[in-house]
Scaffold this motif. Structure first.
Motif, PDB file in Angstrom:
ATOM      1  N   ALA A 110       0.866  -1.286  -0.150  1.00 30.63           N
ATOM      2  CA  ALA A 110      -0.084  -0.091  -0.182  1.00 30.63           C
ATOM      3  C   ALA A 110       1.009   1.345   0.124  1.00 30.63           C
ATOM      4  O   ALA A 110       0.522   2.086  -0.589  1.00 30.63           O
ATOM      5  N   ILE A 111       1.907   1.375   0.733  1.00 31.30           N
ATOM      6  CA  ILE A 111       2.778   2.281   0.844  1.00 31.30           C
ATOM      7  C   ILE A 111       3.498   2.863  -0.368  1.00 31.30           C
ATOM      8  O   ILE A 111       3.706   3.708  -0.662  1.00 31.30           O
ATOM      9  N   ILE A 112       4.061   1.405  -1.168  1.00 26.99           N
ATOM     10  CA  ILE A 112       4.522   1.495  -2.340  1.00 26.99           C
ATOM     11  C   ILE A 112       3.631   2.134  -3.257  1.00 26.99           C
ATOM     12  O   ILE A 112       4.051   3.286  -4.395  1.00 26.99           O
ATOM     13  N   LEU A 113       2.402   1.535  -3.732  1.00 28.35           N
ATOM     14  CA  LEU A 113       1.438   1.928  -4.548  1.00 28.35           C
ATOM     15  C   LEU A 113       1.131   3.547  -4.239  1.00 28.35           C
ATOM     16  O   LEU A 113       1.031   4.106  -5.441  1.00 28.35           O
ATOM     17  N   ARG A 114       0.950   3.968  -3.212  1.00 30.69           N
ATOM     18  CA  ARG A 114       0.815   5.396  -2.666  1.00 30.69           C
ATOM     19  C   ARG A 114       1.769   6.185  -3.381  1.00 30.69           C
ATOM     20  O   ARG A 114       1.699   7.121  -4.068  1.00 30.69           O
ATOM     21  N   VAL A 159      -9.059   1.996  -4.475  1.00 36.02           N
ATOM     22  CA  VAL A 159      -8.401   2.741  -5.407  1.00 36.02           C
ATOM     23  C   VAL A 159      -7.113   2.175  -5.488  1.00 36.02           C
ATOM     24  O   VAL A 159      -6.564   2.263  -6.734  1.00 36.02           O
ATOM     25  N   LEU A 160      -6.468   1.950  -4.533  1.00 34.64           N
ATOM     26  CA  LEU A 160      -4.912   1.456  -4.569  1.00 34.64           C
ATOM     27  C   LEU A 160      -4.929   0.039  -5.412  1.00 34.64           C
ATOM     28  O   LEU A 160      -4.011  -0.201  -6.152  1.00 34.64           O
ATOM     29  N   LYS A 161      -5.910  -0.894  -5.015  1.00 31.61           N
ATOM     30  CA  LYS A 161      -5.913  -2.016  -5.640  1.00 31.61           C
ATOM     31  C   LYS A 161      -6.288  -1.670  -7.233  1.00 31.61           C
ATOM     32  O   LYS A 161      -5.756  -2.690  -8.099  1.00 31.61           O
ATOM     33  N   GLN A 162      -7.214  -0.875  -7.635  1.00 31.17           N
ATOM     34  CA  GLN A 162      -7.348  -0.560  -9.069  1.00 31.17           C
ATOM     35  C   GLN A 162      -6.067  -0.005  -9.681  1.00 31.17           C
ATOM     36  O   GLN A 162      -5.830  -0.582 -10.739  1.00 31.17           O
ATOM     37  N   TYR A 163      -5.392   0.650  -8.898  1.00 38.45           N
ATOM     38  CA  TYR A 163      -4.159   1.259  -9.515  1.00 38.45           C
ATOM     39  C   TYR A 163      -3.225  -0.042  -9.938  1.00 38.45           C
ATOM     40  O   TYR A 163      -2.732  -0.155 -10.861  1.00 38.45           O
ATOM     41  N   LEU A 170      -6.603   9.120  -6.070  1.00 42.12           N
ATOM     42  CA  LEU A 170      -6.935   9.632  -4.346  1.00 42.12           C
ATOM     43  C   LEU A 170      -7.317  10.735  -4.297  1.00 42.12           C
ATOM     44  O   LEU A 170      -7.661  11.065  -3.311  1.00 42.12           O
ATOM     45  N   SER A 171      -6.942  11.903  -5.257  1.00 42.66           N
ATOM     46  CA  SER A 171      -7.061  13.258  -4.915  1.00 42.66           C
ATOM     47  C   SER A 171      -8.667  13.701  -4.752  1.00 42.66           C
ATOM     48  O   SER A 171      -9.467  12.930  -5.237  1.00 42.66           O
ATOM     49  N   ALA A 172      -9.090  14.821  -4.203  1.00 39.40           N
ATOM     50  CA  ALA A 172     -10.517  15.330  -4.047  1.00 39.40           C
ATOM     51  C   ALA A 172     -11.139  15.558  -5.282  1.00 39.40           C
ATOM     52  O   ALA A 172     -12.151  15.447  -5.479  1.00 39.40           O
ATOM     53  N   TYR A 173     -10.105  15.520  -6.470  1.00 38.25           N
ATOM     54  CA  TYR A 173     -10.588  16.054  -7.935  1.00 38.25           C
ATOM     55  C   TYR A 173     -11.149  14.818  -8.562  1.00 38.25           C
ATOM     56  O   TYR A 173     -12.380  14.732  -8.967  1.00 38.25           O
TER      57      TYR A 173
END
Length: 270
Positions: free
Chosen positions: A158-162, A201-205, A176-179
């Motif tokens: 999770a940290i690496i993907l972020r 969102v991380l999983k989809q990325y 992940l952003s508010a946009y």
């Protein structure tokens, strides 16, 4: 009667695109246009929650410009509310999770439990194809209940993907952003207030950036050519015989001498 009305949940007020008048207007219009049951159009199955239209038709129906329609669709596709598939003369638009938006209010006496994301959830309502659970504000589908535990991310992943999502990318392009996260709150707030959405969102990325097997599709195209050997019209067709009809139609609408050739093309499937 079925199909005469739609349901809109008050949670729409908290939706990230609600204050974007063009996007919210188009989304509600799509809910109204979507088929309430499965059907067919020109031999193509149009599932419940989908409908046949085009950018020009949506523009006419909503009084928005084609450019505004195109931008609104990009917004809805970026946050997963809508998907679309283009055909030669029309497109099929699908409202994702239509079932959960338009689910019935029938309560179930059963309260089965299932494991997802390494936790137990309690089902309180059984809808037509989806479920209401105590632990989440959103309706769950069968796919969400089955087999996802093995897809869990470790803390390290999770940290690496972020980090990968943030590196060299502006916030306006980050999911992940508010946009783009559909809630209108910052990524840090999303992690605290909606951790399950954050992880999804991380999983989809991760899924989108995994190396995939290359698929090739074949297309048959008719090319109309003028006397100067310039391609003046190009159209994807179903078979070689259709090329004759394309040429006839073009000649009826244009002056000059033209001929047509049919060619097969192979392209990498997107």
């Amino acid at each position: 009667m079925k199909g005469d009305y739609i349901k809109i949940n008050r949670s729409l007020l908290e939706w990230g695109w609600y204050k974007d008048k063009n996007t919210s207007r188009l989304f509600i219009h799509m809910l109204l246009k979507a088929n309430w049951k499965d059907g067919f159009f020109l031999g193509i199955e149009i599932k419940r929650g989908s409908f046949v239209s085009s950018l020009a038709k949506l523009s006419e129906e909503t009084n928005l410009s084609v450019r505004e329609i195109r931008t609104a669709i990009k917004h809805l596709e970026s946050t997963g509310e809508v998907t679309s598939k283009k055909y030669n003369k029309f497109s099929v638009f699908t409202v994702n999770n239509y079932c959960s938006y338009q689910s019935s209010d029938t309560q179930s006496d059963k309260q089965p439990t299932s494991n997802r994301q390494a936790k137990i959830v309690t089902i309180t309502y059984v809808y037509d194809g989806c479920y209401k659970v105590v632990e989440d504000d959103y309706a769950w589908t069968d796919e969400m209940l089955e087999g996802l535990a093995e897809d869990e991310l470790t803390a390290e992943e999770a940290i690496i993907l972020r980090g990968e999502m943030c590196e060299g990318r502006s916030c306006s392009r980050c999911k992940l952003s508010a946009y783009n996260n559909g809630t209108g709150i910052t990524c840090n707030e999303l992690a605290v207030k909606h951790p399950e959405r954050y992880i999804e969102v991380l999983k989809q990325y991760k899924k989108d950036h995994e190396k995939k097997e290359i698929e090739v599709v074949k297309k048959t195209c008719c090319l109309v050519i003028d006397e100067k050997r310039t391609v003046v019209h190009e159209e994807e067709i179903d078979n070689h015989d259709s090329c004759e009809e394309v040429l006839k139609r073009y000649c009826e609408e244009h002056d000059g001498k033209f001929f047509a050739i049919c060619e097969s093309r192979y392209a990498v499937k997107e």
